[in-house]
Write an enzyme that holds these catalytic residues in place. Structure first.
Site: not given
Length: 86
Positions: A1, A53, A58, A65, A78, A81
């Site tokens: 991420t 984010e 992969h 960084y 969507r 949530k």
């Protein structure tokens, strides 16, 4: 991420709806990979500031960084949530 900095998030169009998107991402001068992107406040974590984010689909051999992350958003999945648990 890979999370975008607050400065980058603040430069996103203010009228873009929060939620989950999909598209393509490239780290540095590397290959292009599929990605999903969360834009919003992440209600589960009760964030006060909007975040962006990117989850690149992969497996990288090492951390990236400080690299430039380029994305292309091609669709909406969507809205945000809240979840009862992790």
């Amino acid at each position: 991420t890979a999370n975008f900095s607050e400065q980058v998030v603040e430069s996103f169009p203010s009228d873009i709806p929060t939620g989950i998107y999909y598209g393509w991402a490239c780290v540095g001068n590397g290959d292009v990979h599929k990605m999903v992107l969360s834009i919003g406040w992440n209600p589960f974590y009760k964030n006060i500031k909007k975040s962006v984010e990117t989850h690149i689909i992969h497996t990288f051999k090492e951390d990236f960084y400080g690299e430039v992350l380029s994305i292309v958003i091609t669709g909406y999945i969507r809205p945000e949530k809240n979840f009862d648990s992790l």
